[in-house]
Design a protein around this motif. Structure first.
Motif, PDB file in Angstrom:
ATOM      1  N   LYS A  15       0.836  -1.212   0.000  1.00  0.00           N
ATOM      2  CA  LYS A  15       0.000   0.000   0.000  1.00  0.00           C
ATOM      3  C   LYS A  15       0.868   1.258   0.000  1.00  0.00           C
ATOM      4  O   LYS A  15       1.973   1.279   0.535  1.00  0.00           O
ATOM      5  N   ARG A  16       0.332   2.301  -0.583  1.00  0.00           N
ATOM      6  CA  ARG A  16       0.990   3.609  -0.562  1.00  0.00           C
ATOM      7  C   ARG A  16       0.406   4.414   0.602  1.00  0.00           C
ATOM      8  O   ARG A  16      -0.807   4.589   0.683  1.00  0.00           O
ATOM      9  N   ALA A  53       4.799  -1.169   3.476  1.00  0.00           N
ATOM     10  CA  ALA A  53       4.156  -0.022   2.832  1.00  0.00           C
ATOM     11  C   ALA A  53       5.179   0.865   2.135  1.00  0.00           C
ATOM     12  O   ALA A  53       6.354   0.900   2.506  1.00  0.00           O
ATOM     13  N   LYS A  54       4.717   1.585   1.116  1.00  0.00           N
ATOM     14  CA  LYS A  54       5.531   2.624   0.484  1.00  0.00           C
ATOM     15  C   LYS A  54       5.152   3.949   1.135  1.00  0.00           C
ATOM     16  O   LYS A  54       3.987   4.334   1.153  1.00  0.00           O
ATOM     17  N   ILE A  56       5.049   7.932   1.467  1.00  0.00           N
ATOM     18  CA  ILE A  56       5.134   9.219   0.787  1.00  0.00           C
ATOM     19  C   ILE A  56       5.000  10.280   1.867  1.00  0.00           C
ATOM     20  O   ILE A  56       3.934  10.457   2.454  1.00  0.00           O
ATOM     21  N   ILE A  97       6.701   8.562  -7.977  1.00  0.00           N
ATOM     22  CA  ILE A  97       6.299   7.787  -6.801  1.00  0.00           C
ATOM     23  C   ILE A  97       6.135   6.310  -7.146  1.00  0.00           C
ATOM     24  O   ILE A  97       6.560   5.420  -6.402  1.00  0.00           O
ATOM     25  N   SER A  98       5.545   6.033  -8.308  1.00  0.00           N
ATOM     26  CA  SER A  98       5.259   4.640  -8.676  1.00  0.00           C
ATOM     27  C   SER A  98       6.523   3.827  -8.930  1.00  0.00           C
ATOM     28  O   SER A  98       6.535   2.612  -8.735  1.00  0.00           O
ATOM     29  N   ALA A 132      -1.800   8.135  -2.829  1.00  0.00           N
ATOM     30  CA  ALA A 132      -1.771   7.120  -1.772  1.00  0.00           C
ATOM     31  C   ALA A 132      -3.074   6.353  -1.657  1.00  0.00           C
ATOM     32  O   ALA A 132      -4.104   6.716  -2.244  1.00  0.00           O
ATOM     33  N   ASP A 133      -3.003   5.287  -0.869  1.00  0.00           N
ATOM     34  CA  ASP A 133      -4.184   4.488  -0.524  1.00  0.00           C
ATOM     35  C   ASP A 133      -4.654   4.784   0.886  1.00  0.00           C
ATOM     36  O   ASP A 133      -5.820   4.573   1.219  1.00  0.00           O
TER      37      ASP A 133
END
Length: 391
Positions: A15-16, A53-54, A56, A97-98, A132-133
């Protein structure tokens, strides 16, 4: 108030996560000179990375809209791989970001470069949310502001309190059900921002000591001579002037003909300026500190910027040595107290105005936004991306 925390976040592998952090650190010659606020973020970043998680990361730096977070990115690089996205509104931001590798922090440039942040513009909030998520708020110091990254994003993403924000809420909430005797020390300036606190705690606290410019306002309201001392825009209301729980300095340090002189509070001359509490007052306050079981303190007791900091530093040392549970905050207060003394206190709040507003209202817009954010679900976790070319 049911505040979602990281313990409630569930499976976030892949997840972001948009993390709002306190990045407002002192910078000199393009270098971070006091990384304390960044260091406080590391546990939340580690928590999120450890669960796949990623991250940001976003925040602001100073009041200058041209300020850059490049120094913060360089400092973070010593802890974790970091990539700085220099233009949030660029069509390339989402692509950058991706492609960032897992375990890397993506740092968005200073939010206050964009008018939409402070205006809580819905399009700017949607741009941030599109990256983001999930949203995690870990900057207590801005939670009293209705900005896009504080109250706008939680309307679009499932939102949670980070580790530092959770700690702030937990610790400050203790002031509402304290052990007794409860000593509340309130100093600094701007009586208009402090009156709600006195009203909130006048029935709960056993003793409320008022110092700093705030004490000058009380003296003025009592009809006492304050000379050329600094005053707030408002005076204390009569019901507080008559409150027996409120304790004022009974001697003060004034500047008289260029010299420091200690005089009784009712012996101030028309050309005097009150700059600190006197030794007799501090001796009495130290007695209250020794007897207290819970101490809440916000605001310096003297004009520390001009070197009148004896009372503030003496009280800080006494609180640090006291067995009472202590909760301390306020930027000016902490600036006058050494790091070593702060480490001996039970809790040091990162909020200035946010601390005052939370204590007065028992919540903040940014906290309410998390509580009322959309429910976490597979559908809620994927927002429709914003067209950055038109955002």
């Amino acid at each position: 108030m049911s505040l979602r925390t990281l313990q409630d976040i569930g499976d976030i592998a892949g997840k972001r996560v948009l993390l709002r952090g306190n990045l407002n650190v002192p910078v000199a010659q393009s270098q971070v000179v006091d990384p304390f606020r960044i260091e406080m973020l590391i546990p939340t970043i580690t928590f999120l990375h450890d669960r796949g998680a990623k991250v940001i990361l976003c925040g602001h730096l100073g009041r200058d809209a041209t300020a850059t977070l490049e120094p913060v990115a360089r400092y973070l690089q010593d802890h974790v791989p970091t990539v700085l996205v220099r233009d949030i509104m660029s069509p390339n931001a989402a692509e950058t970001i991706s492609y960032v590798a897992p375990g890397t922090v993506v740092l968005l440039e200073n939010l206050r470069r964009y008018e939409g942040e402070e205006k809580n513009d819905s399009t700017f909030a949607a741009t941030l949310a599109s990256f983001a998520d999930i949203f995690v708020q870990d900057d207590f110091s801005v939670c009293h502001r209705s900005h896009a990254s504080v109250v706008g994003v939680p309307k679009l993403l499932p939102s949670y309190a980070g580790l530092q924000l959770e700690q702030e809420v937990t610790q400050l909430t203790k002031a509402f059900t304290p052990d007794h005797p409860f000593l509340f020390i309130l100093g600094g300036a701007k009586v208009e921002t402090k009156l709600p606190l006195l009203q909130q705690f006048k029935d709960t606290a056993d003793t409320l000591f008022v110092g700093g410019v705030l004490a000058n306002d009380f003296f003025k309201g009592m009809g006492k001579e304050v000379g050329i001392s600094t005053l707030s825009n408002e005076h204390a209301p009569k019901e507080l002037l008559d409150d027996k729980k409120i304790v004022l300095p009974h001697d003060v340090v004034v500047e008289r003909s260029g010299k420091r002189v200690t005089v009784p509070y009712d012996a101030v001359l028309p050309k005097d300026a009150i700059y600190d509490a006197g030794r007799s007052t501090i001796a009495d306050l130290l007695g209250h500190i020794k007897r207290a079981k819970f101490i809440l303190w916000n605001g310096p007791l003297g004009y520390c910027e001009a070197g009148y900091c004896d009372a503030t530093q003496t009280v800080a040392a006494a609180i640090a040595a006291s067995p009472a549970y202590s909760v301390v905050g306020g930027g000016d207060t902490l600036a006058a107290v050494s790091d070593e003394i702060q480490l001996e206190m039970d809790f040091v709040s990162t909020g200035g105005g946010a601390m005052l507003d939370f204590l007065a209202n028992k919540t903040l817009p940014g906290i309410t936004a998390i509580v009322e954010s959309i429910a976490p679900s597979p559908l809620a976790a994927h927002q429709t991306p914003v067209d950055h070319q038109t955002a």
